[in-house]
Design a protein around this motif. Structure first.
Motif, short mmCIF file in Angstrom:
data_model
loop_
_atom_site.label_atom_id
_atom_site.label_comp_id
_atom_site.label_asym_id
_atom_site.label_seq_id
_atom_site.Cartn_x
_atom_site.Cartn_y
_atom_site.Cartn_z
N ILE A 1 85.50 -20.27 62.59
CA ILE A 1 85.48 -19.37 61.44
C ILE A 1 86.33 -19.98 60.33
O ILE A 1 87.27 -20.71 60.61
N CYS A 2 85.97 -19.68 59.10
CA CYS A 2 86.80 -20.14 57.99
C CYS A 2 87.29 -18.93 57.21
O CYS A 2 86.72 -17.83 57.30
N ASP A 3 88.33 -19.14 56.45
CA ASP A 3 88.90 -18.09 55.61
C ASP A 3 87.93 -17.79 54.47
O ASP A 3 87.02 -18.56 54.18
N PRO A 4 88.11 -16.64 53.78
CA PRO A 4 87.19 -16.26 52.71
C PRO A 4 87.11 -17.27 51.56
O PRO A 4 86.09 -17.35 50.88
N GLY B 1 87.14 -20.46 52.02
CA GLY B 1 86.50 -21.68 52.52
C GLY B 1 87.40 -22.89 52.48
O GLY B 1 86.95 -23.99 52.17
N ARG C 1 82.70 -9.45 60.82
CA ARG C 1 83.56 -10.19 59.91
C ARG C 1 83.00 -10.31 58.50
O ARG C 1 83.63 -10.91 57.63
N ALA D 1 80.43 -12.07 57.54
CA ALA D 1 80.13 -13.49 57.27
C ALA D 1 79.04 -13.61 56.22
O ALA D 1 78.09 -12.83 56.20
N GLY E 1 82.90 -16.98 50.90
CA GLY E 1 83.32 -15.93 51.82
C GLY E 1 83.47 -16.50 53.22
O GLY E 1 83.39 -17.71 53.44
N ILE E 2 83.68 -15.63 54.17
CA ILE E 2 83.86 -16.03 55.58
C ILE E 2 82.57 -16.63 56.11
O ILE E 2 81.49 -16.07 55.92
N LYS E 3 82.70 -17.78 56.77
CA LYS E 3 81.55 -18.46 57.37
C LYS E 3 81.85 -18.73 58.83
O LYS E 3 83.00 -18.89 59.22
#
Length: 192
Positions: free
Chosen positions: A25-28, A30, A59, A61, A9-11
């Protein structure tokens, strides 16, 4: 969550400096970490910690990765202690907000140096680096962590845990610049 898997998921990635904190941030899925935001460090009120917790909540996260600056020999000095203290503050604030978002410390040797080099190669003047270098470094930290997670098929770094309820509460740690460091610089990852 099992130790054998990593959260999908988002991190969020966090690059802690004495003056600024970079967020990425990364996309869901990863796949790609991207620079997101730079926040002024507020060691007295920790308003920057609350900004990160708010972003994590908004978000959805599933994890926060905090860079742990070690020397090239793998030693930890003042900058690493500052990152550990910051991760502890994040865990405490997430807990106060009722969020169960794991915080992991991941080795980030030379990410700020690499971020400066990449910005220079992209044609950005050195004086303009300050505005974005922390978030670019945070993206480097996060990308490194998600790449390790995928390669290993397990989590990266070391999870930061909240103190046990039976432990006496201590005052929040204060984050101070390393002796001899420039308080307006975020190059603490470049120490050798």
């Amino acid at each position: 969550m099992s130790n054998d898997v990593y959260p999908r998921g988002i991190k969020l990635g966090v690059d802690v400096g004495t003056v600024r904190v970079g967020l990425a941030i990364c996309d869901p899925d990863g796949i790609l970490a991207t620079p997101f935001k730079t926040v002024s460090r507020d060691a007295k009120k920790n308003s920057d910690v609350r900004v990160i917790v708010k972003q994590a909540a908004e978000r959805g996260a599933v994890q926060i990765i905090v860079g742990l600056p070690r020397t090239m020999k793998g030693e930890e000095h003042a900058s690493a202690r500052m990152a550990r203290d910051y991760a502890d503050l994040l865990v405490a604030e997430l807990q106060r907000a009722g969020l169960d978002v794991p915080v992991n410390l991941v080795d980030e040797r030379l990410t700020t140096v690499t971020a400066h080099r990449n910005l220079h190669e992209a044609g950005m003047s050195s004086k303009d680096h300050r505005k974005v270098v922390d978030q670019v470094a945070a993206a480097g930290i996060l990308q490194h962590a998600i790449d390790m997670q995928k390669a290993r098929g397990s989590d990266a770094g070391r999870r930061v845990h909240a103190p046990a309820p039976s432990e006496p509460a201590t005052s929040a740690p204060t984050l101070q610049a390393a002796p001899g460091s420039d308080p307006h610089s975020s190059t603490r990852g470049s120490q050798l």
